[in-house]
Design an enzyme around this catalytic site. Structure first.
Site, PDB file in Angstrom:
ATOM      1  N   SER A 413      10.002   5.610 -65.128  1.00 36.43           N
ATOM      2  CA  SER A 413       9.562   4.320 -65.668  1.00 36.43           C
ATOM      3  C   SER A 413       9.464   4.399 -67.194  1.00 36.43           C
ATOM      4  CB  SER A 413       8.185   4.014 -65.065  1.00 36.43           C
ATOM      5  OG  SER A 413       7.878   2.664 -65.175  1.00 36.43           O
ATOM      6  N   GLN A 491      15.246   0.192 -72.549  1.00 35.49           N
ATOM      7  CA  GLN A 491      14.346  -0.969 -72.435  1.00 35.49           C
ATOM      8  C   GLN A 491      14.170  -1.575 -73.828  1.00 35.49           C
ATOM      9  OE1 GLN A 491       9.990  -0.751 -71.980  1.00 35.49           O
ATOM     10  NE2 GLN A 491      10.184  -1.975 -70.117  1.00 35.49           N
ATOM     11  N   TYR A 572       3.649  -8.523 -74.208  1.00 37.86           N
ATOM     12  CA  TYR A 572       4.469  -8.481 -75.427  1.00 37.86           C
ATOM     13  C   TYR A 572       5.188  -9.821 -75.595  1.00 37.86           C
ATOM     14  CZ  TYR A 572       3.043  -3.676 -75.157  1.00 37.86           C
ATOM     15  OH  TYR A 572       2.253  -2.559 -75.089  1.00 37.86           O
ATOM     16  N   ARG A 620      11.813  -6.674 -66.788  1.00 37.10           N
ATOM     17  CA  ARG A 620      10.483  -6.271 -66.292  1.00 37.10           C
ATOM     18  C   ARG A 620       9.515  -7.431 -66.490  1.00 37.10           C
ATOM     19  NH1 ARG A 620       6.770  -0.803 -66.785  1.00 37.10           N
ATOM     20  NH2 ARG A 620       8.106  -0.195 -65.074  1.00 37.10           N
ATOM     21  N   ARG A 715       3.545   7.980 -64.813  1.00 35.48           N
ATOM     22  CA  ARG A 715       2.695   9.147 -65.090  1.00 35.48           C
ATOM     23  C   ARG A 715       3.109  10.401 -64.323  1.00 35.48           C
ATOM     24  NH1 ARG A 715      -2.684   6.118 -63.923  1.00 35.48           N
ATOM     25  NH2 ARG A 715      -1.223   5.168 -62.463  1.00 35.48           N
TER      26      ARG A 715
HETATM   27  C1  LIG Z   1       2.125   6.671 -71.750  1.00 33.18           C
HETATM   28  C2  LIG Z   1       2.669   5.412 -71.144  1.00 33.18           C
HETATM   29  C3  LIG Z   1       3.505   4.613 -71.894  1.00 33.18           C
HETATM   30  C4  LIG Z   1       4.051   3.455 -71.340  1.00 33.18           C
HETATM   31  N1  LIG Z   1       4.957   2.719 -72.036  1.00 33.18           N
HETATM   32  C5  LIG Z   1       5.619   1.698 -71.441  1.00 33.18           C
HETATM   33  C6  LIG Z   1       6.699   1.064 -72.073  1.00 33.18           C
HETATM   34  O1  LIG Z   1       7.116   1.435 -73.164  1.00 33.18           O
HETATM   35  N2  LIG Z   1       7.288   0.022 -71.427  1.00 33.18           N
HETATM   36  C7  LIG Z   1       6.872  -0.400 -70.209  1.00 33.18           C
HETATM   37  O2  LIG Z   1       7.431  -1.336 -69.667  1.00 33.18           O
HETATM   38  N3  LIG Z   1       5.869   0.222 -69.578  1.00 33.18           N
HETATM   39  C8  LIG Z   1       5.247   1.269 -70.154  1.00 33.18           C
HETATM   40  N4  LIG Z   1       4.268   1.950 -69.476  1.00 33.18           N
HETATM   41  C9  LIG Z   1       3.926   1.511 -68.096  1.00 33.18           C
HETATM   42  C10 LIG Z   1       4.674   2.345 -67.082  1.00 33.18           C
HETATM   43  O3  LIG Z   1       6.076   2.155 -67.168  1.00 33.18           O
HETATM   44  C11 LIG Z   1       4.207   2.011 -65.657  1.00 33.18           C
HETATM   45  O4  LIG Z   1       4.493   0.665 -65.408  1.00 33.18           O
HETATM   46  C12 LIG Z   1       2.730   2.263 -65.444  1.00 33.18           C
HETATM   47  O5  LIG Z   1       2.322   3.461 -66.061  1.00 33.18           O
HETATM   48  C13 LIG Z   1       2.385   2.347 -63.958  1.00 33.18           C
HETATM   49  O6  LIG Z   1       3.124   3.368 -63.330  1.00 33.18           O
HETATM   50  P1  LIG Z   1       2.478   4.792 -62.913  1.00 33.18           P
HETATM   51  O7  LIG Z   1       1.301   4.489 -62.040  1.00 33.18           O
HETATM   52  O8  LIG Z   1       3.568   5.515 -62.202  1.00 33.18           O
HETATM   53  O9  LIG Z   1       2.040   5.480 -64.177  1.00 33.18           O
HETATM   54  C14 LIG Z   1       3.703   3.088 -70.027  1.00 33.18           C
HETATM   55  C15 LIG Z   1       2.839   3.889 -69.298  1.00 33.18           C
HETATM   56  C16 LIG Z   1       2.340   5.065 -69.829  1.00 33.18           C
HETATM   57  C17 LIG Z   1       1.454   5.920 -68.978  1.00 33.18           C
END
Ligand SMILES: Cc1cc2nc3c(=O)[nH]c(=O)nc-3n(C[C@H](O)[C@H](O)[C@H](O)COP(=O)(O)O)c2cc1C
Ligand SMILES: Cc1cc2nc3c(=O)[nH]c(=O)nc-3n(C[C@H](O)[C@H](O)[C@H](O)COP(=O)(O)OP(=O)(O)OC[C@H]3O[C@@H](n4cnc5c(N)ncnc54)[C@H](O)[C@@H]3O)c2cc1C
Length: 763
Positions: A413, A491, A572, A620, A715
């Site tokens: 992701s 992205q 955003y 997204r 994560r």
């Molecule tokens: C450190 C970090 C940075 C993130 N940056 C973005 C990003 O740049 N663009 C985005 O769409 N989501 C971003 N997210 C959200 C993740 O893509 C994801 O949707 C969210 O962490 C939930 O997934 P997970 O439970 O597997 O962590 C970020 C998440 C984390 C933890």
């Protein structure tokens, strides 16, 4: 102690038994308004697990009950002309009447007094004559209502209509679900045998179908005849019978979900359905009632005061009740939304039904019925184009979007790294993305890569707005393509009002300590009181940002990315056009959802026009603002997706939230997946699920149930770039390719995983 059990259902009777077993000196009386052998309803089911607790509490009554059990292992699903059977589910059924008669006998044997045909007008009055009143007066508990100020009940009346019928037709080989399409819509039955010649036959449908049939005005007899006509093919000429003489009208009900804030008040304690209900589709109401009775009796025996016993009882039982209620909610919601799944292939429909409560995982299904699950896995692989005889977990099925072929269904992701210098990715990014591409996921998404310097979230965000950026990204993309078989998606986004903030590990979303730049948004909003108020975008701003997206897409194409994702989530810029929370415009870009979608769609169309036709684009979205009706709700997300689908977006990446500080998300395992499920199954659009998905089992069940096409993990991939390869090793799947220099590590991992499973093969 002088104890009154108000109600002679399973909760009241089993309380009397359990209390007497622990201390025969207690003086226990059960008050029941009905006669001993009066009963509504037909049979109840227990799972094998349920019965162990009951057998440990009182082997004698357990033995008596067991002797009357009808057992079955199979679940059969009739759907679209097919009967699909899976096994290993381990249930037993008993007539409710028999259960009550056996419990009555046992309670008497242990010295409890049973007073039938005794209506208790007030638990409060009873409580004056008894040291303890166990209010087990059922679903419509009067005690709960009399003391509503103390118990603070929350009662939610669910949408579907159901009626509890019986039949002499045999359903003795399987717990049977029958889904029938009628002239008025879908009606279904939950049928199971509970003694030698009778089966429970619960009929359920949506309120609108129920109305169209006119069930509301039918007598119980007319209602039975109508249901017979609907399920004629399955009843072998047998009748459907009602014994709901205690109910008026046609006896159809809406299920009330009951939960109380507290279960005790002075010397009165709620028990069984009076305290909490669990939907009949998880067959656990009687289990809950009997297990709570055991717990109360335990603490009555062990604690010095009633109040201490109540406190311990609540403490011990509440978590279990909530856990079961949560599973029951998933299950009842599945039935409420069943029309969403009625287009699914029978194999997938059956899988979705079996895993509806989310208590049964993919691997748990394998333990129950390996053959059936492997058949389903083979079906999934075949559909995915993996060849006719491949049996592998769904996460290892290929997927295709336009000309992009993914080797499996796992996606890294997007995750901001905050390590760019003036928007330019560095060696950090080369190593970071390179590692994730080596780690086995089929698709690696970059972090939000910003289309202009002002469009960055933080000074550490990557950009795609100069030739230097394009070169740096190309180096990363080339590495991924040369050294791995992963695909890489860029992205693209613009931060809007959430821009000009500190790095993720500093103060997230807080303004920079110095050097802030001006931010813009659809309306003059500020993310928080501390953030600057954005400038409302003019049409000229909108033109400029659109051209920045186009230029960034062209650079991404030259850099060789396989896919683009347009970030329309998380508050955003483009997301802030979509949600009404931050879009107050009165022009054609504000107001109705269709208007609020104009600009994001305009960006998509402009980008699509320059992006190579053979390469896909995803969008997204935040499918829920988590603020209730004021913001985007899941049903709006369906409309958003339809608009994206019509515009030619290839796949919807279904995230949620981060659009408002007022949001109150409900977290949990796979908590955003229901939104993906809904979008995918209501629109037919391909989706990616994301959010607290961290086990291979989660990924497999999401895919196999048709709740998403791809699964994004964020994560887990920070903690372990090799998440997919490790998952494969652990599951005994030997089909995922490792980078050749790492073969020795792979072989050791396989050995240590100690799996006896053979490598996936064409069989
Ligand atoms: C450190 C970090 C940075 C993130 N940056 C973005 C990003 O740049 N663009 C985005 O769409 N989501 C971003 N997210 C959200 C993740 O893509 C994801 O949707 C969210 O962490 C939930 O997934 P997970 O439970 O597997 O962590 C970020 C998440 C984390 C933890
Ligand atoms: C359609 C349907 C199917 C179900 N299927 C299953 C299943 O398969 N498996 C399962 O485990 N559970 C099932 N249940 C749930 C199960 O029936 C209940 O959860 C269970 O009966 C709860 O026991 P209880 O003792 O709390 O309440 P009840 O069984 O409702 O007993 C309450 C008793 O209190 C008496 N009473 C109430 N008020 C008074 C009063 N003022 N004075 C005197 N007496 C009073 C009533 O007459 C009644 O006998 C099903 C429920 C429904 C609606």
């Amino acid at each position: 102690m002088k104890i009154a059990c108000l109600g002679g259902g399973p909760a009241g009777l089993y309380s009397a038994i359990s209390i007497k077993l622990r201390d025969a000196a207690h003086d226990v009386t059960v008050f029941e308004r009905n006669r001993p052998d009066d009963t509504f309803g037909w049979g109840v089911v227990f799972s094998n697990e349920t019965f162990d607790n009951i057998a440990a509490n009182d082997p004698a009554s357990a033995q008596a009950i067991r002797e009357h059990f009808a057992y079955w292992d199979d679940i059969a699903v009739h759907y679209r002309g097919q009967r699909i059977v899976s096994t290993g589910h381990g249930f037993s059924g008993i007539a409710r009447k028999t259960l009550l008669l056996l419990l009555q006998e046992r309670a008497k044997e242990l010295g409890a007094r049973l007073r039938f045909q005794t209506e208790i007008a007030s638990a409060g009055e009873l409580a004056k004559d008894y040291d303890l009143v166990i209010a087990a007066d059922g679903l419509n508990s009067k005690t709960r209502n009399d003391f509503a100020h103390a118990f603070k009940p929350a009662i939610e009346t669910r949408k579907n209509k159901f009626v509890w019928l019986g039949t002499r037709q045999k359903f003795d080989d399987a717990f049977t679900f029958i889904f029938e399409e009628t002239e008025h819509g879908w009606v279904w039955a939950h049928a199971y045998q509970f003694d030698a010649d009778t089966a429970t036959f619960i009929v359920e449908c949506s309120e609108s179908v129920w109305r169209k049939f006119g069930f509301a005005t039918m007598s119980q007899d007319e209602s039975c005849r109508t249901c017979e006509r609907i399920f004629e093919r399955y009843l072998g000429g047998h009748r459907l019978m009602s014994n709901a003489t205690h109910l008026r009208g046609s006896a159809w009900l809406n299920f009330p979900r009951v939960l109380c804030e507290t279960w005790s008040h002075d010397n009165i304690v709620l028990m069984g359905d009076a305290a909490a209900t669990a939907h009949f589709s998880v067959g656990s109401g009687t289990k809950l009632a009997m297990e709570s009775a055991i717990s109360m009796a335990d603490y009555l025996a062990s604690e010095p005061t009633l109040q201490a016993a109540f406190a311990k009882y609540e403490d011990a039982r509440r978590t279990e009740v909530l856990r079961l209620q949560s599973a029951a909610r998933n299950s009842l919601e599945w039935f409420e939304d069943v029309e969403r799944y009625l287009h699914l292939d029978p194999v997938q429909f059956n899988y979705s039904l079996l895993t509806r409560s989310q208590r049964i995982s993919h691997e748990n299904l394998r333990l129950r019925d390996r053959d059936w699950l492997e058949g389903a896995e083979a079906w999934f692989q075949r559909l995915a184009g993996a060849g006719d005889n491949t049996i592998r977990r769904p996460m290892f099925a290929p997927f295709r979007l336009r000309d992009m072929r993914l080797k499996n269904r796992v996606v890294v992701s997007p995750m901001a790294q905050y390590k760019a210098v003036d928007g330019c990715p560095t060696d950090w990014h080369l190593v970071h993305y390179g590692e994730r591409a080596k780690g086995g996921a089929a698709l690696v998404c970059t972090e939000m890569t910003c289309v202009s310097p002002e469009g960055r979230i933080t000074p550490g965000c990557t950009g795609m707005y100069s030739a230097e950026h394009e070169r740096a990204w190309k180096r990363i993309v080339d590495f991924v393509h040369t050294e791995t078989d992963a695909k890489i998606c860029c992205q693209l986004g613009h931060s809007g009002a959430k821009g000009s903030t500190q790095l993720g590990w500093e103060e997230m979303d807080a303004p920079l300590k110095s050097g802030n730049w001006t931010v813009m948004a659809p309306s003059p909003v500020a993310w928080s009181e501390r953030n600057q108020r954005a400038r409302a975008m003019t049409r000229a701003d909108m033109d400029r940002v659109r051209e920045e997206f186009v230029a960034a897409a062209e650079m991404a194409a030259r850099a060789g990315f396989d896919m683009l994702e347009i970030h329309c989530a998380h508050g955003y810029l483009l997301s802030s056009f979509i949600t009404p929370l931050t879009n107050w415009r009165t022009d054609q870009y504000g107001g109705l959802l269709e208007n609020r979608m104009h600009y994001p769609l305009e960006i998509f169309e402009a980008v699509r026009a320059v992006w190579p036709a053979e390469k896909p684009i995803s969008v997204r979205i935040s499918a829920n603002d988590w603020v209730g009706t004021e913001g985007i709700e899941p049903q709006d997300a369906v409309r958003i997706s339809r608009m994206l689908q019509e515009a030619g977006v290839d796949i919807c990446d279904v995230s949620a939230g981060q659009t408002s500080l007022q949001a109150r998300p409900v977290y949990g395992r796979m908590f955003q997946t229901p939104f993906s499920d809904r979008i995918r199954n209501e629109t037919g659009m391909a989706t990616m699920a994301v959010g607290n998905i961290y086990e291979p089992d989660h990924v497999n069940s999401i895919l196999m149930a048709g709740r998403a096409d791809l699964v994004c993990l964020a994560r887990p991939h920070l903690a372990n770039p090799y998440w997919t390869l490790h998952a494969a090793a652990k599951l005994g799947d030997r089909g995922e390719a490792w980078p050749p220099p790492y073969y020795a590590g792979r072989d050791q991992l396989y050995r240590l995983a100690g799996s006896t499973e053979p490598a996936p093969s064409a069989v």
